[in-house]
Scaffold this active site. Sequence first.
Site, PDB file in Angstrom:
ATOM      1  N   CYS A 254      -7.180   4.144  12.213  1.00  0.00           N
ATOM      2  CA  CYS A 254      -6.376   3.815  13.342  1.00  0.00           C
ATOM      3  C   CYS A 254      -7.476   3.060  14.032  1.00  0.00           C
ATOM      4  CB  CYS A 254      -6.329   5.165  14.302  1.00  0.00           C
ATOM      5  SG  CYS A 254      -5.729   4.685  16.144  1.00  0.00           S
TER       6      CYS A 254
ATOM      7  N   HIS B 249     -14.780   1.101  -1.704  1.00  0.00           N
ATOM      8  CA  HIS B 249     -13.382   0.321  -1.108  1.00  0.00           C
ATOM      9  C   HIS B 249     -12.531   1.097  -0.437  1.00  0.00           C
ATOM     10  CE1 HIS B 249     -14.603  -3.083  -4.110  1.00  0.00           C
ATOM     11  NE2 HIS B 249     -15.496  -3.084  -3.096  1.00  0.00           N
TER      12      HIS B 249
ATOM     13  N   GLY C  56     -15.214   0.372 -16.659  1.00  0.00           N
ATOM     14  CA  GLY C  56     -13.869  -0.031 -16.368  1.00  0.00           C
ATOM     15  C   GLY C  56     -13.867  -0.946 -15.169  1.00  0.00           C
TER      16      GLY C  56
ATOM     17  N   ASN D 171     -12.283   2.369  -6.974  1.00  0.00           N
ATOM     18  CA  ASN D 171     -11.137   2.915  -6.836  1.00  0.00           C
ATOM     19  C   ASN D 171     -10.553   3.379  -5.528  1.00  0.00           C
ATOM     20  OD1 ASN D 171     -10.938   1.625  -9.288  1.00  0.00           O
ATOM     21  ND2 ASN D 171     -10.950   3.652 -10.420  1.00  0.00           N
TER      22      ASN D 171
ATOM     23  N   CYS E 150      -0.661   7.431  15.488  1.00  0.00           N
ATOM     24  CA  CYS E 150      -2.235   7.788  15.086  1.00  0.00           C
ATOM     25  C   CYS E 150      -2.134   9.441  15.472  1.00  0.00           C
ATOM     26  CB  CYS E 150      -3.201   7.091  15.553  1.00  0.00           C
ATOM     27  SG  CYS E 150      -4.645   7.966  15.409  1.00  0.00           S
TER      28      CYS E 150
ATOM     29  N   ASP F 185      -7.727   5.503  -5.426  1.00  0.00           N
ATOM     30  CA  ASP F 185      -7.092   6.503  -6.024  1.00  0.00           C
ATOM     31  C   ASP F 185      -8.312   7.957  -5.954  1.00  0.00           C
ATOM     32  OD1 ASP F 185      -8.578   7.262  -8.632  1.00  0.00           O
ATOM     33  OD2 ASP F 185      -7.758   5.335  -9.274  1.00  0.00           O
TER      34      ASP F 185
ATOM     35  N   SER G 279     -14.205  -5.296 -14.017  1.00  0.00           N
ATOM     36  CA  SER G 279     -14.143  -6.579 -14.386  1.00  0.00           C
ATOM     37  C   SER G 279     -15.558  -7.459 -14.166  1.00  0.00           C
ATOM     38  CB  SER G 279     -13.212  -7.491 -14.064  1.00  0.00           C
ATOM     39  OG  SER G 279     -12.856  -7.376 -12.657  1.00  0.00           O
TER      40      SER G 279
ATOM     41  N   TYR H 299       0.831  -1.159  -0.290  1.00  0.00           N
ATOM     42  CA  TYR H 299      -0.063  -0.100   0.099  1.00  0.00           C
ATOM     43  C   TYR H 299       1.056   1.120  -0.177  1.00  0.00           C
ATOM     44  CZ  TYR H 299      -3.919  -2.840   0.022  1.00  0.00           C
ATOM     45  OH  TYR H 299      -5.194  -3.691  -0.284  1.00  0.00           O
TER      46      TYR H 299
HETATM   47  C1  BJW Z   1     -10.437  -0.864 -19.049  1.00  0.00           C
HETATM   48  C2  BJW Z   1      -9.221  -0.285 -19.493  1.00  0.00           C
HETATM   49  C3  BJW Z   1      -9.495   0.783 -20.048  1.00  0.00           C
HETATM   50  C4  BJW Z   1      -8.530  -2.097 -18.556  1.00  0.00           C
HETATM   51  N1  BJW Z   1     -10.494   1.420 -20.384  1.00  0.00           N
HETATM   52  N2  BJW Z   1     -11.627  -0.244 -19.457  1.00  0.00           N
HETATM   53  C5  BJW Z   1     -18.147 -16.032  -3.754  1.00  0.00           C
HETATM   54  C6  BJW Z   1     -19.080 -15.581  -4.314  1.00  0.00           C
HETATM   55  C7  BJW Z   1     -19.504 -14.213  -4.473  1.00  0.00           C
HETATM   56  C8  BJW Z   1     -18.877 -13.340  -3.603  1.00  0.00           C
HETATM   57  C9  BJW Z   1     -18.013 -13.872  -2.720  1.00  0.00           C
HETATM   58  C10 BJW Z   1     -17.450 -15.023  -2.748  1.00  0.00           C
HETATM   59  N3  BJW Z   1     -16.510 -15.307  -1.675  1.00  0.00           N
HETATM   60  C11 BJW Z   1     -16.360 -14.257  -1.414  1.00  0.00           C
HETATM   61  C12 BJW Z   1     -17.266 -13.206  -1.796  1.00  0.00           C
HETATM   62  C13 BJW Z   1     -17.169 -11.740  -1.548  1.00  0.00           C
HETATM   63  C14 BJW Z   1     -16.227 -11.037  -2.046  1.00  0.00           C
HETATM   64  C15 BJW Z   1     -15.992 -11.539  -3.430  1.00  0.00           C
HETATM   65  O1  BJW Z   1     -16.522 -10.733  -4.440  1.00  0.00           O
HETATM   66  N4  BJW Z   1     -15.057 -12.288  -3.783  1.00  0.00           N
HETATM   67  C16 BJW Z   1     -14.787 -12.622  -5.273  1.00  0.00           C
HETATM   68  C17 BJW Z   1     -13.314 -12.493  -5.493  1.00  0.00           C
HETATM   69  C18 BJW Z   1     -15.576 -13.323  -5.591  1.00  0.00           C
HETATM   70  N5  BJW Z   1     -16.297  -9.681  -1.451  1.00  0.00           N
HETATM   71  C19 BJW Z   1     -15.846  -9.099  -0.424  1.00  0.00           C
HETATM   72  O2  BJW Z   1     -15.447  -9.839   0.466  1.00  0.00           O
HETATM   73  C20 BJW Z   1     -16.337  -7.623  -0.006  1.00  0.00           C
HETATM   74  N6  BJW Z   1     -17.039  -7.545   1.008  1.00  0.00           N
HETATM   75  C21 BJW Z   1     -18.347  -8.214   1.160  1.00  0.00           C
HETATM   76  O3  BJW Z   1     -18.894  -8.921   0.181  1.00  0.00           O
HETATM   77  O4  BJW Z   1     -19.123  -7.927   2.469  1.00  0.00           O
HETATM   78  C22 BJW Z   1     -20.042  -8.600   2.488  1.00  0.00           C
HETATM   79  C23 BJW Z   1     -21.387  -7.663   2.005  1.00  0.00           C
HETATM   80  C24 BJW Z   1     -22.410  -8.695   1.749  1.00  0.00           C
HETATM   81  C25 BJW Z   1     -23.565  -8.116   1.120  1.00  0.00           C
HETATM   82  C26 BJW Z   1     -23.540  -6.729   0.855  1.00  0.00           C
HETATM   83  C27 BJW Z   1     -22.397  -6.021   1.179  1.00  0.00           C
HETATM   84  C28 BJW Z   1     -21.354  -6.748   1.823  1.00  0.00           C
HETATM   85  C29 BJW Z   1     -15.392  -6.689  -0.170  1.00  0.00           C
HETATM   86  C30 BJW Z   1     -14.465  -6.636  -1.469  1.00  0.00           C
HETATM   87  C31 BJW Z   1     -13.319  -5.731  -1.338  1.00  0.00           C
HETATM   88  C32 BJW Z   1     -12.650  -5.523  -2.461  1.00  0.00           C
HETATM   89  N7  BJW Z   1     -11.211  -4.752  -2.083  1.00  0.00           N
HETATM   90  C33 BJW Z   1     -10.440  -4.675  -3.266  1.00  0.00           C
HETATM   91  C34 BJW Z   1      -9.043  -4.001  -2.634  1.00  0.00           C
HETATM   92  C35 BJW Z   1      -9.152  -2.440  -2.389  1.00  0.00           C
HETATM   93  C36 BJW Z   1      -8.030  -1.865  -1.752  1.00  0.00           C
HETATM   94  C37 BJW Z   1      -6.751  -2.121  -2.841  1.00  0.00           C
HETATM   95  O5  BJW Z   1      -7.104  -1.025  -3.778  1.00  0.00           O
HETATM   96  O6  BJW Z   1      -6.280  -2.803  -2.733  1.00  0.00           O
HETATM   97  O7  BJW Z   1     -10.945  -3.757  -4.107  1.00  0.00           O
HETATM   98  S1  BJW Z   1      -9.800  -6.200  -4.375  1.00  0.00           S
HETATM   99  C38 BJW Z   1      -9.909  -5.124  -5.804  1.00  0.00           C
HETATM  100  O8  BJW Z   1     -10.973  -5.352  -6.841  1.00  0.00           O
HETATM  101  C39 BJW Z   1     -10.256  -3.569  -5.509  1.00  0.00           C
HETATM  102  C40 BJW Z   1     -11.237  -3.241  -6.620  1.00  0.00           C
HETATM  103  O9  BJW Z   1     -11.962  -2.122  -6.288  1.00  0.00           O
HETATM  104  C41 BJW Z   1     -11.920  -4.579  -6.945  1.00  0.00           C
HETATM  105  C42 BJW Z   1     -12.642  -4.645  -8.435  1.00  0.00           C
HETATM  106  O10 BJW Z   1     -11.577  -4.507  -9.195  1.00  0.00           O
HETATM  107  P1  BJW Z   1     -11.969  -3.840 -10.666  1.00  0.00           P
HETATM  108  O11 BJW Z   1     -12.098  -2.402 -10.431  1.00  0.00           O
HETATM  109  O12 BJW Z   1     -13.036  -4.434 -11.253  1.00  0.00           O
HETATM  110  O13 BJW Z   1     -10.400  -4.157 -11.336  1.00  0.00           O
HETATM  111  P2  BJW Z   1     -10.167  -5.393 -12.454  1.00  0.00           P
HETATM  112  O14 BJW Z   1      -8.628  -5.278 -12.815  1.00  0.00           O
HETATM  113  O15 BJW Z   1     -10.793  -6.506 -11.666  1.00  0.00           O
HETATM  114  O16 BJW Z   1     -10.810  -5.091 -13.796  1.00  0.00           O
HETATM  115  C43 BJW Z   1     -10.543  -4.083 -14.532  1.00  0.00           C
HETATM  116  C44 BJW Z   1     -11.590  -3.945 -15.876  1.00  0.00           C
HETATM  117  O17 BJW Z   1     -10.905  -2.865 -16.441  1.00  0.00           O
HETATM  118  C45 BJW Z   1     -11.166  -4.911 -16.768  1.00  0.00           C
HETATM  119  O18 BJW Z   1     -12.401  -5.592 -17.065  1.00  0.00           O
HETATM  120  C46 BJW Z   1     -10.533  -4.507 -17.856  1.00  0.00           C
HETATM  121  O19 BJW Z   1     -10.981  -5.112 -18.999  1.00  0.00           O
HETATM  122  C47 BJW Z   1     -10.880  -2.892 -17.827  1.00  0.00           C
HETATM  123  N8  BJW Z   1      -9.879  -2.130 -18.432  1.00  0.00           N
HETATM  124  N9  BJW Z   1      -8.026  -1.076 -19.134  1.00  0.00           N
HETATM  125  C48 BJW Z   1     -11.711   0.623 -19.970  1.00  0.00           C
HETATM  126  N10 BJW Z   1      -8.341   1.675 -20.637  1.00  0.00           N
END
Ligand code: BJW
Length: 236
Positions: free
Chosen positions: A120, A112, A178, A95, A139, A97, A180, A56
């Site tokens: 803290c 997120h 943007g 995001n 902190c 950022d 996945s 981070y």
């Molecule tokens: C372009 C481009 C260009 C490229 N132009 N496009 C089994 C089944 C279902 C759910 C679960 C399960 N087991 C566990 C879960 C829940 C879990 C989950 O979803 N897991 C999956 C892996 C299955 N989720 C959680 O645990 C969440 N909490 C939760 O569910 O709490 C309970 C709850 C219940 C009910 C309601 C509410 C809550 C918490 C999730 C936390 C995610 N954290 C992260 C890290 C954040 C900090 C950090 O930055 O390090 O968040 S993980 C990471 O993934 C980050 C992102 O925000 C997140 C999503 O990623 P994103 O943004 O989609 O990026 P990419 O890389 O995946 O995709 C990029 C896309 O852009 C691609 O499609 C490219 O093609 C495209 N692209 N260039 C346009 N130029």
Amino acid sequence: MSDIRKIVILTGAGVSAESGIDTFRDGGGLWEQHRVEDVATPEAFARDPDLVLRFYDMRREAIQTKLPNAAHLALAKLDAQWRQAGRELLIVTQNVDDLHERAGAARVLHMHGEHLNAWCTACDVRSRWTGTLIERPPCPECGETALRPDVVWFGEMPYEMDTIFSALREADLFVSIGTSGAVYPAAGFVRNAREFGAATLELNLEPSQGTAWFDEARHGPATQIVPQWVEEILGK
Ligand code: BJW
């Protein structure tokens, strides 16, 4: 489209990709041989805090050198003009950022968390943080050395869920940009929005995992397809 008054926009890493910020799952999604799922968890932090804090610290430093791109700027223009016309728009970003804000968007929910905050775990206060955490600084509020990145890891509850669901319930149009569609609950918003009666649009480089749920999908780089869509909707 002309009846649209309330828009919810969900953004993901793809909107910042052309600003030079790596996405999570393109190109294998590996960071120093770790999958994001193995680094962005409370268990990983408990097991190897130095590794997670370094991950981070490096990303917090990097985002401060990046600039908003044409997609962020187009969304900020839409945000200003849509609300000036008495309509409602909410940008929900996954995001961590701050490029939407630096582009000028006024109302952005970071479901997120944010790189530029430290949380803290002793006193529960969040402080703006631009430096590093690896050296375990105290902190600013309580003096304990219990700061962690203020980001939402797997297994933790994303922020602002009540506000987001209220907005989805009211929305006429839901637009996903943007992302996945791999991570819930954000990946489920398209189905929630549909159930609540909104039209749905995907703007992504390629079809996302949830692409079949959208009424319409347009594929290409965000810096091209987002400004095009913004001009289109502002013209209606
Ligand atoms: C372009 C481009 C260009 C490229 N132009 N496009 C089994 C089944 C279902 C759910 C679960 C399960 N087991 C566990 C879960 C829940 C879990 C989950 O979803 N897991 C999956 C892996 C299955 N989720 C959680 O645990 C969440 N909490 C939760 O569910 O709490 C309970 C709850 C219940 C009910 C309601 C509410 C809550 C918490 C999730 C936390 C995610 N954290 C992260 C890290 C954040 C900090 C950090 O930055 O390090 O968040 S993980 C990471 O993934 C980050 C992102 O925000 C997140 C999503 O990623 P994103 O943004 O989609 O990026 P990419 O890389 O995946 O995709 C990029 C896309 O852009 C691609 O499609 C490219 O093609 C495209 N692209 N260039 C346009 N130029």
